[in-house]
Design an enzyme around this catalytic site. Structure first.
Site, PDB file in Angstrom:
ATOM      1  N   HIS A  78      -6.932   2.494   0.739  1.00 22.24           N
ATOM      2  CA  HIS A  78      -6.657   1.489  -0.292  1.00 22.24           C
ATOM      3  C   HIS A  78      -5.151   1.363  -0.586  1.00 22.24           C
ATOM      4  O   HIS A  78      -4.569   0.301  -0.452  1.00 22.24           O
ATOM      5  CB  HIS A  78      -7.337   1.893  -1.611  1.00 22.24           C
ATOM      6  CG  HIS A  78      -8.799   2.144  -1.518  1.00 22.24           C
ATOM      7  ND1 HIS A  78      -9.714   1.133  -1.398  1.00 22.24           N
ATOM      8  CD2 HIS A  78      -9.514   3.302  -1.557  1.00 22.24           C
ATOM      9  CE1 HIS A  78     -10.936   1.648  -1.379  1.00 22.24           C
ATOM     10  NE2 HIS A  78     -10.840   2.958  -1.467  1.00 22.24           N
TER      11      HIS A  78
HETATM   12  C1  BDR Z   1      -8.485   3.591  -5.824  1.00 15.04           C
HETATM   13  O1  BDR Z   1      -9.013   4.665  -6.582  1.00 15.04           O
HETATM   14  C2  BDR Z   1      -8.519   5.881  -6.138  1.00 15.04           C
HETATM   15  O2  BDR Z   1      -9.578   6.746  -5.886  1.00 15.04           O
HETATM   16  C3  BDR Z   1      -7.692   5.617  -4.910  1.00 15.04           C
HETATM   17  O3  BDR Z   1      -6.537   6.439  -4.910  1.00 15.04           O
HETATM   18  C4  BDR Z   1      -7.340   4.160  -5.027  1.00 15.04           C
HETATM   19  O4  BDR Z   1      -6.148   3.984  -5.752  1.00 15.04           O
HETATM   20  C5  BDR Z   1      -9.604   2.981  -5.004  1.00 15.04           C
HETATM   21  O5  BDR Z   1     -10.641   2.526  -5.840  1.00 15.04           O
END
Ligand code: BDR
Ligand code: CA
Length: 311
Positions: A240
């Protein structure tokens, strides 16, 4: 000329890879890193950010610890995804570099107000720090060149059917930020980042770099992929947060569309949902460029190439 940048994050394996990508990219002038509570506590995210800077050979980088909890909601961390440390799989030593003596919010305000040119902000976690900074000193808006964030979704969520982790953790902060009038906001939500999957083949390309950074990234992504395999049947974990840095480097990897985006802050069912008005039905002016498509292989090619800069 390198683009001045502040990264606000909650490492997190994917935040850690984002930091490594930024630190390997001469187009970006990383002024500082601010940390926030999210995936794990702010003490742990601050430790992790410094561990990653040291791994990258940048012990001079400045890391500022920020807010230890969201504005209104109790903190709910995500060790079930990221492991006890937040960067399980990395196996890095305790950081030696110091944490900076001022709070992340103070750093954001002072840096933005004094900046000779507007600064880009990359937000990779809950938006608490920037929201508090905006409330304390609204004039910082003028000094933000653009804000690129990972959070929300144009479609479904990953913590509830409606909401994504970063936004659900602090929906009120996200709404403060989205409604602040920042001149350019780019939203990279789950609807694109979940396509950027760290398959075993892509992890092996990184491991094959045969460097310490390659080994650590491969270790983190192998650990991080276990959750997504069990939970969603995906062949790996989605990267992400590094999408934000990739967007700054190669925006053509993403297709975006101007949309009005608002965060649901009251409904129990839809709390934290980023309501994206893709077709203009609300007749409200767009406040974000929302990504709808990504070139995932182009992203991994860029990432692998940049990680190969670490010897
Ligand atoms: C986001 O949530 C966190 O777990 C990850 O680092 C990312 O920023 C994804 O939903
Ligand atoms: Ca994150």
């Amino acid at each position: 000329m390198a683009r001045p940048l502040i990264v606000d994050c909650d490492p997190g394996q994917d935040d850690a890879v984002a930091l490594l990508l930024a630190l390997a990219s001469p187009e970006l002038q990383l002024l500082g890193i601010t940390t926030v509570a999210g995936n794990v506590t702010v003490q742990q995210t601050s430790d992790n950010a410094r561990r990653i800077c040291e791994l990258a050979g940048h012990p001079e980088m400045r890391v500022y610890a920020g807010c230890p909890r969201p504005l209104l909601r109790p903190l709910q961390t995500a060790e079930h995804v990221h492991g006890k440390t937040g960067i399980d799989g990395a196996d890095l030593p305790e950081p030696q570099m110091p944490l900076q003596p001022i709070h992340a919010v103070q750093y954001l305000i002072e840096t933005l107000m004094a900046a000779p040119q507007p600064v880009t902000l990359a937000l990779l976690g809950p938006m608490t720090n920037l929201a508090v900074a905006l409330v304390q000193q609204p004039q910082i808006v003028e000094h933000i060149d653009r804000l690129v964030f990972m959070g929300g979704s144009a479609f479904e969520g990953n913590v509830t059917p409606a909401a994504e982790f970063n936004i659900l953790t602090d929906p009120h902060a996200a709404q403060v930020v989205l409604s602040a009038g920042i001149r350019e906001v780019v939203m990279l939500g789950l609807n694109v980042t979940q396509q950027v999957i760290s398959t075993p083949e892509r992890i092996e390309r990184i491991r094959a770099l045969k460097t310490r950074v390659g080994e650590v990234v491969a270790g983190m992504l192998t650990f991080y992929g276990k959750f997504d395999l069990e939970r969603y049947g995906l062949p790996g974990g989605p990267l992400h947060d590094p999408c934000v840095i990739a967007y700054l480097l190669e925006p053509q990897l993403f297709q975006t569309q101007p949309c009005y985006v608002e965060v649901e802050t009251t409904s129990a069912l839809n709390l934290g949902r980023t309501v994206v008005d893709r077709w203009g039905t609300s007749h409200r002016p767009a406040n974000a460029q929302v990504a709808f498509e990504v070139d995932a292989q182009g992203f991994y090619d860029l990432l692998t190439e940049r990680l190969s800069c670490y010897k």
